[in-house]
Design a protein around this motif. Structure first.
Motif, short mmCIF file in Angstrom:
data_model
loop_
_atom_site.label_atom_id
_atom_site.label_comp_id
_atom_site.label_asym_id
_atom_site.label_seq_id
_atom_site.Cartn_x
_atom_site.Cartn_y
_atom_site.Cartn_z
N LEU A 286 0.81 -1.22 0.00
CA LEU A 286 0.00 0.00 0.00
C LEU A 286 0.85 1.27 0.00
O LEU A 286 0.45 2.29 -0.58
N VAL A 287 1.99 1.21 0.68
CA VAL A 287 2.83 2.42 0.72
C VAL A 287 3.80 2.50 -0.47
O VAL A 287 4.49 3.50 -0.64
N GLU A 292 7.22 4.76 -6.09
CA GLU A 292 6.93 4.86 -7.52
C GLU A 292 5.43 4.80 -7.74
O GLU A 292 4.76 5.79 -7.57
N GLU A 293 4.91 3.63 -8.09
CA GLU A 293 3.46 3.49 -8.21
C GLU A 293 3.05 2.09 -7.80
O GLU A 293 3.90 1.25 -7.51
N LEU A 294 1.75 1.85 -7.78
CA LEU A 294 1.24 0.56 -7.34
C LEU A 294 1.33 -0.43 -8.50
O LEU A 294 0.44 -0.50 -9.34
N VAL A 324 -8.52 -8.04 -5.10
CA VAL A 324 -7.42 -7.10 -5.39
C VAL A 324 -6.59 -7.60 -6.59
O VAL A 324 -6.18 -6.79 -7.43
N SER A 325 -6.38 -8.91 -6.67
CA SER A 325 -5.64 -9.46 -7.83
C SER A 325 -6.35 -9.08 -9.12
O SER A 325 -5.73 -8.63 -10.08
N PHE A 326 -7.67 -9.29 -9.12
CA PHE A 326 -8.46 -8.98 -10.31
C PHE A 326 -8.35 -7.49 -10.65
O PHE A 326 -8.09 -7.11 -11.81
N ILE A 348 -8.14 6.60 -15.42
CA ILE A 348 -8.90 5.38 -15.74
C ILE A 348 -8.30 4.19 -14.99
O ILE A 348 -9.02 3.34 -14.46
N ARG A 349 -6.98 4.16 -14.95
CA ARG A 349 -6.29 3.04 -14.29
C ARG A 349 -6.69 2.95 -12.81
O ARG A 349 -7.04 1.87 -12.31
N GLU A 350 -6.67 4.10 -12.13
CA GLU A 350 -7.02 4.08 -10.71
C GLU A 350 -8.50 3.72 -10.50
O GLU A 350 -8.85 2.99 -9.58
#
Lengths: 375, 176
Positions: A286-287, A292-294, A324-326, A348-350
């Motif tokens: 989560l952090v 960088e990014e998730l 979450v995997s999906f 859109i990604r988020e």
């Protein structure tokens, strides 16, 4: 039926993945290869919306089948779990690393270290401008992104695959596959349940990120879990070996540093440790956007622990991991559709990655409410 | 009038300008006498094995040559000539290591043209510092330590040798 559909969808992805080949990269020669490459890249690059829709459909089908496999008896009926896992292993192993360029970064970093004999923490690949792989490798303008354990380990796949680009890719993917197999062995060894093995082995995210993209996160997790298992033994030599493995894991990517508390509770059961390990790694996950990014492959960190949690109870951890995997696999859709990292793509990604998780909690809340009202 | 000047100023700021970044020498670090100076020198040596490989070694030796040159410059400016002389020798020694590293990297099949260009710029930057020092400092300095014999420090000769060394090496760079 769902098992065969799963294999079919996997095969479709494997074929589609070759449409993602970087325009500067050639994996072969000959008219057949060229016509196939042109057809597939023409589809992926020329019709990005259609390619994104097909990718989304594959992801939905894979997760639908995965859920069926986990909740029903289908798996046992179709083929033995071992054969089934071997089939998906091969399908994703021979796919092109379509969703990430990281494997090329691993290969090039290894080349800097073991071919050019330069310290990859001092010399960036881009500083050797006559290196041919620069044309299709991303992040070549950065010093080595991974720890010394990974750099050292990567000598093996580099040496095995140095004949050509294609053998290098295969070799690094196979290396990730070996760690994947080791993790499945650990899961079976500790849980003695095929369901737990299947939970990780056939999770589409794991297949995409570990076997197709060849991410080294699985190596980090195998070393960490192996270290914890050995640390639980009574013999001092085992404890030392466990600590060495764990430190090696931290020196792959650093994320497993969060597991330190697990070494200070000798009486804690393995099941409990797995659950705590899951949440510790999920917290790091989560952090991770702070750095960088998730990235979807970071899910391997906590999925590895989720696979050790007793599966029969259908715990929150497994349901949550599924959701979450999906959602993480949906994050690629806007990139495939737009081929851009900026603009509207991140929005859109988020949205896409939050939606399934929100729906999951809504569904849990609804179930709890129904249960409460029926009492 | 002021408004016109302001508008012209804003326009000038908005106009694209080409920026040429010359080779930048580092800021002086810890100087002799400082508590951490000896540690800093020790770390310099300790780091050497980490810089394995011809490109990494090139970076290591050039960085040290830069560092010691700036150290020498500062010491010369503060009239610490004996210490400055030592720092200058060290800078020269590190600088002299670089050409063979460029050559060996090229022999290993690495395209070193960018580094050769950078090295030439470094040589120019070093020379401009040394030339300025030579112009500003006395040619000779007699240093008389307590309870010891006086020592002549031929500052102009020292700086001249360092400039010559860099000129020679600089001239060899295009052949790399």
């Amino acid at each position: 039926m769902s098992g065969l559909v799963f294999i079919g969808a996997g095969l479709l992805f494997s074929v589609l993945s070759y449409g993602f080949i970087d325009p500067n990269l050639s994996l072969g020669a000959g008219s057949l290869y060229e016509s196939l490459r042109q057809f597939l890249t023409g589809f992926v690059y020329g019709k990005p919306l259609l390619a994104a829709s097909l990718y989304a459909a594959i992801v939905v089908v894979l997760f639908w089948c995965y859920r069926k496999l986990l909740t029903g008896k289908t798996l046992v009926r179709i083929v033995s779990a071992r054969r089934y896992i071997a089939a998906v292993f091969l399908i994703f192993l021979f796919s092109y690393p379509a969703l990430s360029y990281d494997i090329f970064n691993y290969i090039l970093t290894s080349k800097v270290a073991f071919f050019y004999r330069e310290n990859p923490y001092v010399v960036m690949p881009v500083e050797i401008p006559n290196e041919p792989a620069l044309s299709y490798t991303r992040a070549a303008n950065k010093l080595a992104l991974y720890g010394p354990t990974w750099i050292t380990l990567s000598a093996l796949p580099y040496a095995a695959g140095r004949l050509s680009v294609i053998t290098s890719i295969l070799s690094f993917k196979l290396f990730a596959g070996l760690f994947y197999s080791a993790m499945l062995y650990f899961i079976y060894r500790k849980t003695k349940r095929v369901e737990n093995v299947v939970f990780l082995a056939t999770n589409p995210l794991v297949l995409f990120e570990v076997l197709s993209s060849g991410h080294n996160d699985i190596a980090m997790m195998v070393l960490a879990v192996g270290g914890l298992i050995l640390w639980n033994r009574k013999a001092p030599s085992m404890k030392i070996a466990g600590m060495v493995l764990y430190i090696s894991s931290v020196l792959v990517k650093g994320a497993t540093i969060a597991l330190i508390p697990l070494f200070f509770f000798p009486r804690m059961t393995w099941e409990k440790k797995s659950a705590v390990g899951f949440w510790l790694m999920f917290a790091v996950f989560l952090v991770s956007p702070l750095r960088e990014e998730l990235y979807p492959w970071y899910a391997v960190w906590w999925l590895s622990f989720a696979a050790f949690v007793p599966f029969a109870k259908r715990s929150f951890i497994h349901e949550f991991s599924f959701a979450v995997s999906f959602s993480l696999m949906l994050r690629y859709i806007p990139w495939i559709a737009t081929r851009e990292y900026g603009g509207v793509t991140p929005v859109i990604r988020e949205t896409l990655s939050l939606l399934p998780v929100v729906l999951f909690f809504a569904w849990r809340y609804r179930n709890a409410l129904v249960k409460k009202l029926s009492l | 009038m002021a408004a016109t000047a302001f508008i012209i100023g804003v326009i000038l700021l908005l106009l694209p300008v080409s920026v040429h970044a010359d080779y930048v020498l580092p800021y002086p670090g810890a100087m002799p006498g400082n508590k951490v100076y000896k540690i800093s020198r020790f770390i310099d040596r300790l780091k050497q094995p980490f810089y394995f490989g011809s490109i990494a070694s090139y970076k290591y030796h050039l960085a040290l040559s830069d560092k010691y040159l700036v150290e020498a410059k500062t010491l010369f400016e503060y009239k610490q000539y004996l210490l400055a002389q030592d720092a200058l020798h060290r800078s020269d020694a590190e600088f002299a290591e670089v050409p063979k590293l460029l050559a060996s990297a090229k022999a290993e099949g690495k395209d070193m043209r960018n580094f050769a260009r950078q090295f030439a710029e470094a040589a120019d930057a070093h020379q401009s510092v040394l030339i300025k020092l030579k112009a500003d400092l006395p040619d000779l300095f007699r240093w008389t330590p307590e309870k010891a014999e006086a020592v002549d420090i031929p500052i102009a000769d020292l700086l001249g040798q360092s400039i010559h060394l860099r000129e020679m090496i600089r001239a060899s760079v295009p052949r790399l």
